[in-house]
Design a protein around this motif. Structure first.
Motif, PDB file in Angstrom:
ATOM      1  N   LEU A   6     -17.235  34.098  13.159  1.00  0.00           N
ATOM      2  CA  LEU A   6     -17.778  33.261  14.232  1.00  0.00           C
ATOM      3  C   LEU A   6     -17.266  31.828  14.151  1.00  0.00           C
ATOM      4  CD1 LEU A   6     -19.596  33.245  16.692  1.00  0.00           C
ATOM      5  CD2 LEU A   6     -21.519  32.723  15.178  1.00  0.00           C
ATOM      6  N   VAL A   7     -17.234  31.274  12.960  1.00  0.00           N
ATOM      7  CA  VAL A   7     -16.733  29.901  12.803  1.00  0.00           C
ATOM      8  C   VAL A   7     -15.242  29.839  13.147  1.00  0.00           C
ATOM      9  CG1 VAL A   7     -16.276  28.064  11.123  1.00  0.00           C
ATOM     10  CG2 VAL A   7     -18.515  29.171  11.174  1.00  0.00           C
ATOM     11  N   LEU A   8     -14.473  30.806  12.680  1.00  0.00           N
ATOM     12  CA  LEU A   8     -13.043  30.830  13.021  1.00  0.00           C
ATOM     13  C   LEU A   8     -12.844  30.985  14.531  1.00  0.00           C
ATOM     14  CD1 LEU A   8     -11.594  33.003  10.117  1.00  0.00           C
ATOM     15  CD2 LEU A   8     -11.358  30.531  10.441  1.00  0.00           C
ATOM     16  N   ALA A   9     -13.672  31.809  15.159  1.00  0.00           N
ATOM     17  CA  ALA A   9     -13.597  31.962  16.621  1.00  0.00           C
ATOM     18  C   ALA A   9     -13.887  30.636  17.315  1.00  0.00           C
ATOM     19  CB  ALA A   9     -14.579  33.032  17.089  1.00  0.00           C
ATOM     20  N   TRP A  62     -20.810  30.073  19.162  1.00  0.00           N
ATOM     21  CA  TRP A  62     -19.378  30.060  19.511  1.00  0.00           C
ATOM     22  C   TRP A  62     -19.083  29.000  20.566  1.00  0.00           C
ATOM     23  CZ3 TRP A  62     -17.156  32.630  24.100  1.00  0.00           C
ATOM     24  CH2 TRP A  62     -15.760  32.731  24.073  1.00  0.00           C
ATOM     25  N   THR A  63     -19.853  29.013  21.633  1.00  0.00           N
ATOM     26  CA  THR A  63     -19.612  28.027  22.689  1.00  0.00           C
ATOM     27  C   THR A  63     -19.960  26.617  22.224  1.00  0.00           C
ATOM     28  OG1 THR A  63     -21.781  28.434  23.683  1.00  0.00           O
ATOM     29  CG2 THR A  63     -19.910  29.646  24.588  1.00  0.00           C
ATOM     30  N   GLY A  69     -16.535  20.610  19.362  1.00  0.00           N
ATOM     31  CA  GLY A  69     -15.201  20.398  18.804  1.00  0.00           C
ATOM     32  C   GLY A  69     -14.230  19.851  19.829  1.00  0.00           C
ATOM     33  N   ALA A  70     -14.252  20.390  21.032  1.00  0.00           N
ATOM     34  CA  ALA A  70     -13.374  19.891  22.093  1.00  0.00           C
ATOM     35  C   ALA A  70     -13.732  18.449  22.455  1.00  0.00           C
ATOM     36  CB  ALA A  70     -13.456  20.786  23.320  1.00  0.00           C
ATOM     37  N   LEU A  91     -24.799  15.545  20.077  1.00  0.00           N
ATOM     38  CA  LEU A  91     -25.801  15.688  19.023  1.00  0.00           C
ATOM     39  C   LEU A  91     -26.835  16.749  19.393  1.00  0.00           C
ATOM     40  CD1 LEU A  91     -27.044  14.769  16.337  1.00  0.00           C
ATOM     41  CD2 LEU A  91     -28.273  13.017  17.615  1.00  0.00           C
ATOM     42  N   LEU A  92     -27.231  16.788  20.640  1.00  0.00           N
ATOM     43  CA  LEU A  92     -28.188  17.808  21.086  1.00  0.00           C
ATOM     44  C   LEU A  92     -27.589  19.210  20.980  1.00  0.00           C
ATOM     45  CD1 LEU A  92     -29.791  15.989  24.142  1.00  0.00           C
ATOM     46  CD2 LEU A  92     -30.909  16.568  21.974  1.00  0.00           C
ATOM     47  N   ILE A  93     -26.299  19.340  21.279  1.00  0.00           N
ATOM     48  CA  ILE A  93     -25.652  20.642  21.144  1.00  0.00           C
ATOM     49  C   ILE A  93     -25.627  21.056  19.677  1.00  0.00           C
ATOM     50  CG2 ILE A  93     -23.462  21.904  21.391  1.00  0.00           C
ATOM     51  CD1 ILE A  93     -22.954  20.136  23.909  1.00  0.00           C
TER      52      ILE A  93
END
Length: 107
Positions: A6-9, A62-63, A69-70, A91-93
């Motif tokens: 999941l982290v790699l995805a 994942w999202t 990250g984006a 931060l909320l995400i």
């Protein structure tokens, strides 16, 4: 192993978002190929993670990794604005991702 997948995805999600930006509407071949390969690999790894993780947990994390990250790549690499409101939203995400992981619904 599901969490590693999941982290790699999620990391691949960041890579494809950045390379898509660099592909200039799929007019540049190298970033376009990176985008497509990273997208496919990201979805395959997500699928592997979903073998043992609940749908809601896996998809949300994942999202979330991809979104935050984006955002971070946009700010750090592309010089996009890091306004207080955008930082609070990120931060909320992250808070949501952590809560989803700690919720006990994940295996």
């Amino acid at each position: 192993m599901a969490w590693v997948h999941l982290v790699l995805a999620g990391i691949l999600e960041i890579i494809w978002a950045f390379s898509m930006k660099k592909a200039a509407g799929f007019t540049l071949i190298v970033p376009s190929v990176i985008t497509i390969v990273a997208m496919i690999a990201s979805v395959v790894l997500l699928s592997l993670a979903m073998r043992s993780l609940p749908l809601g947990t896996a998809y949300t994390i994942w999202t979330g990794i991809g979104a935050v990250g984006a955002f971070a790549v946009g700010v750090i690499v592309l010089g996009e604005a890091a306004t207080p409101m955008r930082l609070i939203a990120a931060l909320l995400i992250v808070t949501g991702i952590v809560l989803m992981k700690l919720s006990g619904s994940a295996t």
